[in-house]
Design an enzyme around this catalytic site. Sequence first.
Site, PDB file in Angstrom:
ATOM      1  CG  HIS A  50     -66.387  -1.654  23.503  1.00 53.15           C
ATOM      2  ND1 HIS A  50     -67.015  -0.894  22.673  1.00 53.15           N
ATOM      3  CD2 HIS A  50     -66.404  -3.049  23.251  1.00 53.15           C
ATOM      4  CE1 HIS A  50     -67.611  -2.032  21.701  1.00 53.15           C
ATOM      5  NE2 HIS A  50     -67.331  -3.012  22.260  1.00 53.15           N
ATOM      6  CD  GLU A  52     -64.138   3.158  23.452  1.00 50.47           C
ATOM      7  OE1 GLU A  52     -63.743   2.136  23.758  1.00 50.47           O
ATOM      8  OE2 GLU A  52     -64.621   3.483  22.369  1.00 50.47           O
ATOM      9  CB  CYS A  80     -69.057   1.534  19.282  1.00 46.52           C
ATOM     10  SG  CYS A  80     -69.354   1.228  20.726  1.00 46.52           S
ATOM     11  CB  CYS A  83     -67.823   3.742  23.672  1.00 45.00           C
ATOM     12  SG  CYS A  83     -67.374   2.156  24.075  1.00 45.00           S
TER      13      CYS A  83
HETATM   14 ZN    ZN Z   1     -67.198   0.762  22.151  1.00 48.25          ZN
END
Ligand code: ZN
Length: 146
Positions: A50, A52, A80, A83
Amino acid sequence: MTPMEIALEEARAAAARGEVPVGAVVTDAEGRLLARAGNEVEARQDPSAHAEMLALRAAAAARGGKRLDGCTLWVTLEPCAMCAQAASLFRVARVAFGAYDPKSGGVEHGARVFSRPQCHHAPEVLGGLREAEAAALLGAFFAARR
Ligand SMILES: [Zn+2]
């Protein structure tokens, strides 16, 4: 450009690569840019890549330590749970995000990672920055895939 504008630029670049359009930026306490990244889940075939995660790791590497004290994580979409937990572990001071994500978000929805007693470092949260733009990017991306 503001950090959120750079994050939006990363999100647009991710969409152009066929990735879910999410972009992230890390700035230090003085507002200097430490890292910027877009989703690379498809490119790396890594579901944890991801934006992040990539930006947090790159920022820590740039600073030469494991902590990001005083730093802000800017991201176009509500992080999410993975993260959000990573942001806590990296000890960022602030998480600023664009669109809310009722489906997969882990800050204001679902796991609400920072609100749990097991969360030992809860960053300050700012949600809904440039929300319409961030949400429009995601909406266009998923509409095109349907
Ligand atoms: Zn994430």
